[in-house]
Design a protein around this motif. Structure first.
Motif, mmCIF file in Angstrom:
data_model
loop_
_atom_site.group_PDB
_atom_site.id
_atom_site.type_symbol
_atom_site.label_atom_id
_atom_site.label_comp_id
_atom_site.label_asym_id
_atom_site.label_seq_id
_atom_site.Cartn_x
_atom_site.Cartn_y
_atom_site.Cartn_z
ATOM 1 N N TYR A 20 4.136 9.732 -19.283
ATOM 2 C CA TYR A 20 4.869 8.469 -19.292
ATOM 3 C C TYR A 20 6.307 8.621 -18.815
ATOM 4 N N ILE A 21 6.819 9.838 -18.826
ATOM 5 C CA ILE A 21 8.145 10.109 -18.281
ATOM 6 C C ILE A 21 8.057 11.371 -17.436
ATOM 7 N N THR A 22 9.019 11.520 -16.521
ATOM 8 C CA THR A 22 9.096 12.732 -15.704
ATOM 9 C C THR A 22 10.555 12.943 -15.300
ATOM 10 N N VAL A 23 10.799 13.932 -14.465
ATOM 11 C CA VAL A 23 12.151 14.264 -14.017
ATOM 12 C C VAL A 23 12.128 14.368 -12.493
ATOM 13 N N ASP A 24 13.100 13.732 -11.828
ATOM 14 C CA ASP A 24 13.117 13.770 -10.367
ATOM 15 C C ASP A 24 13.871 15.001 -9.861
ATOM 16 N N ASP A 25 13.959 15.131 -8.542
ATOM 17 C CA ASP A 25 14.597 16.312 -7.953
ATOM 18 C C ASP A 25 16.097 16.374 -8.216
ATOM 19 N N ASN A 26 16.679 15.239 -8.585
ATOM 20 C CA ASN A 26 18.108 15.209 -8.897
ATOM 21 C C ASN A 26 18.365 15.363 -10.396
ATOM 22 N N HIS A 27 17.331 15.795 -11.118
ATOM 23 C CA HIS A 27 17.421 16.008 -12.560
ATOM 24 C C HIS A 27 17.829 14.725 -13.289
ATOM 25 N N ARG A 28 17.131 13.649 -12.978
ATOM 26 C CA ARG A 28 17.300 12.394 -13.701
ATOM 27 C C ARG A 28 15.964 11.992 -14.303
ATOM 28 N N LEU A 29 16.030 11.391 -15.487
ATOM 29 C CA LEU A 29 14.812 11.003 -16.189
ATOM 30 C C LEU A 29 14.211 9.755 -15.552
ATOM 31 N N ILE A 30 12.914 9.789 -15.349
ATOM 32 C CA ILE A 30 12.168 8.650 -14.822
ATOM 33 C C ILE A 30 11.204 8.178 -15.904
ATOM 34 N N VAL A 31 11.330 6.919 -16.303
ATOM 35 C CA VAL A 31 10.415 6.321 -17.277
ATOM 36 C C VAL A 31 9.458 5.427 -16.500
ATOM 37 N N GLY A 32 8.162 5.742 -16.587
ATOM 38 C CA GLY A 32 7.179 5.045 -15.783
ATOM 39 C C GLY A 32 6.818 3.652 -16.296
ATOM 40 N N LYS A 33 6.261 2.812 -15.398
ATOM 41 C CA LYS A 33 5.828 1.455 -15.744
ATOM 42 C C LYS A 33 4.672 1.462 -16.738
ATOM 43 N N ARG A 34 3.885 2.531 -16.709
ATOM 44 C CA ARG A 34 2.705 2.575 -17.565
ATOM 45 C C ARG A 34 3.055 2.531 -19.050
ATOM 46 N N LEU A 35 4.249 2.955 -19.416
ATOM 47 C CA LEU A 35 4.634 2.918 -20.820
ATOM 48 C C LEU A 35 4.637 1.474 -21.319
ATOM 49 N N ARG A 36 5.208 0.574 -20.530
ATOM 50 C CA ARG A 36 5.229 -0.839 -20.904
ATOM 51 C C ARG A 36 3.828 -1.426 -20.817
ATOM 52 N N GLU A 37 3.097 -1.088 -19.764
ATOM 53 C CA GLU A 37 1.764 -1.663 -19.558
ATOM 54 C C GLU A 37 0.791 -1.237 -20.660
ATOM 55 N N ASP A 38 0.869 0.015 -21.079
ATOM 56 C CA ASP A 38 -0.091 0.526 -22.058
ATOM 57 C C ASP A 38 0.251 0.138 -23.493
ATOM 58 N N PHE A 39 1.550 -0.071 -23.783
ATOM 59 C CA PHE A 39 1.937 -0.290 -25.170
ATOM 60 C C PHE A 39 2.752 -1.566 -25.381
ATOM 61 N N ALA A 40 2.968 -2.317 -24.320
ATOM 62 C CA ALA A 40 3.708 -3.585 -24.407
ATOM 63 C C ALA A 40 5.056 -3.395 -25.109
ATOM 64 N N ASN A 41 5.658 -2.245 -24.843
ATOM 65 C CA ASN A 41 6.936 -1.961 -25.490
ATOM 66 C C ASN A 41 7.640 -0.854 -24.705
ATOM 67 N N GLY A 42 8.313 0.027 -25.408
ATOM 68 C CA GLY A 42 9.030 1.126 -24.773
ATOM 69 C C GLY A 42 10.476 0.820 -24.499
ATOM 70 N N ARG A 43 10.978 -0.254 -25.152
ATOM 71 C CA ARG A 43 12.350 -0.692 -24.878
ATOM 72 C C ARG A 43 13.371 0.430 -25.060
ATOM 73 N N SER A 44 13.245 1.222 -26.131
ATOM 74 C CA SER A 44 14.239 2.268 -26.388
ATOM 75 C C SER A 44 14.181 3.375 -25.346
ATOM 76 N N TYR A 45 13.020 3.543 -24.713
ATOM 77 C CA TYR A 45 12.883 4.596 -23.706
ATOM 78 C C TYR A 45 13.324 4.135 -22.326
ATOM 79 N N TYR A 46 13.127 2.854 -22.016
ATOM 80 C CA TYR A 46 13.588 2.378 -20.712
ATOM 81 C C TYR A 46 15.101 2.413 -20.615
ATOM 82 N N ALA A 47 15.775 2.391 -21.755
ATOM 83 C CA ALA A 47 17.238 2.519 -21.750
ATOM 84 C C ALA A 47 17.670 3.897 -21.271
#
Length: 306
Positions: A248-275
């Protein structure tokens, strides 16, 4: 090259020799005083009285200081005891006998030993003939000559290192060759400690320092070809570790956190993580310890859900 012959409690050996080897082992010390050896140094386990023998060896990886509970949580019975209460009881007995003050935070010194191998009593190795009975902790020996070379060769023989063959008429060469520092294969326990130490015992994303909720995440799982190396690890808070492992999350080549869309789609939430999306991921100071680009690319391709 040098090796270190460490004075070892027989009960520590008796507990560890039950484990199939080679394995990680925590050669703990009641004091937090720094202990310095070169990584890869052969580390021999010489039993205390009433025994007088070397009962195994491994390879020194690093020294660190851990709370006793974390040493148990990480290495379990590879601490040479049955449980945390037994570890604390033994520490107390040693400190009382040696008049060592307990650390106020319950921390102990930990020599992390990789590829620890233990011998059965009938194959124990005779220690150096110049060993002093007054030696309390251990001693350094050259492995290039003399008694150090002998115990090194005999220990290698115990683990089945084949002898070199020679041709008729050609002088026999040293059976094992010149000693060289060995890069040992690390297990899960040492991997965890080294990753946490490399990241300053803080979550790479949130900077949380509370040890009970910090874990070492494999970027590429060990079961799928990843290694137990710091460059294949991230120090993450427990919840972020689970999200990372499940894609549900990963790290890009610039060492930044990426939070995927699937977190919201699968759990209808994830607000604290999208921040946290786009948050810089802290990396170790030493370049060789930073996340390997090939490992991060593997995670984005094979684990991240998008």
């Amino acid at each position: 090259m040098e090796g270190f012959v460490a004075v070892t409690d027989p009960s520590w050996y008796e507990r560890l020799c039950r484990k199939p080897g080679p394995c990680d082992a925590n050669f703990w010390r009641p004091s937090t005083r720094r202990f310095n050896l070169a990584p890869g140094t052969p580390f021999f386990f010489k039993l205390k009285a009433p025994h007088h023998a070397i009962a195994g060896f491994g390879f020194f990886v690093s020294f660190t200081v851990l709370p006793d509970w974390l040493a148990w949580d990480t290495f379990g019975d590879a601490n040479g005891v049955d449980d945390l209460d037994a570890l604390r009881a033994r520490l107390q007995r040693i400190r009382e006998g040696a008049r060592i003050a307990a650390d106020p935070l319950g921390q102990i010194g930990c020599c992390l030993i990789a590829e620890a191998t233990f011998f059965s009593p009938e194959t124990w190795v005779v220690p150096p003939d110049d060993w002093s009975p007054r030696t309390q902790t251990g001693a350094t020996y050259s492995l290039d000559a003399g008694e150090g070379q002998r115990i090194w060769h005999e220990c290698l023989g115990r683990v089945g290192l084949p002898a070199r063959r020679t041709l008729p008429g050609v002088p026999e060469r040293p059976r094992y060759g010149a000693p060289t520092l060995h890069r040992p294969r690390l297990g899960q326990g040492i991997f965890r400690v080294q990753v946490l130490d490399a990241y300053g015992r803080a979550c790479a994303v949130t900077h949380e320092h509370s040890l009970p909720v910090l874990e070492a995440a494999h970027i590429r799982p060990y079961a799928k070809g990843g290694e137990h190396t710091v460059a294949n690890g991230l120090a993450l808070r427990t919840d972020l570790h689970r999200l990372f492992d499940r894609g549900y999350i990963t790290v890009d080549d610039n060492h930044r956190l990426i939070v995927g869309k699937r977190l919201r789609e699968d759990f209808a939430n994830g607000r604290s993580y999208y921040a946290l999306h786009g948050q810089p991921v802290e990396t170790p100071v030493h370049p060789e310890l930073r996340p390997a680009p090939v490992a991060l690319a593997w995670h984005r391709e094979h684990t991240f859900l998008g």
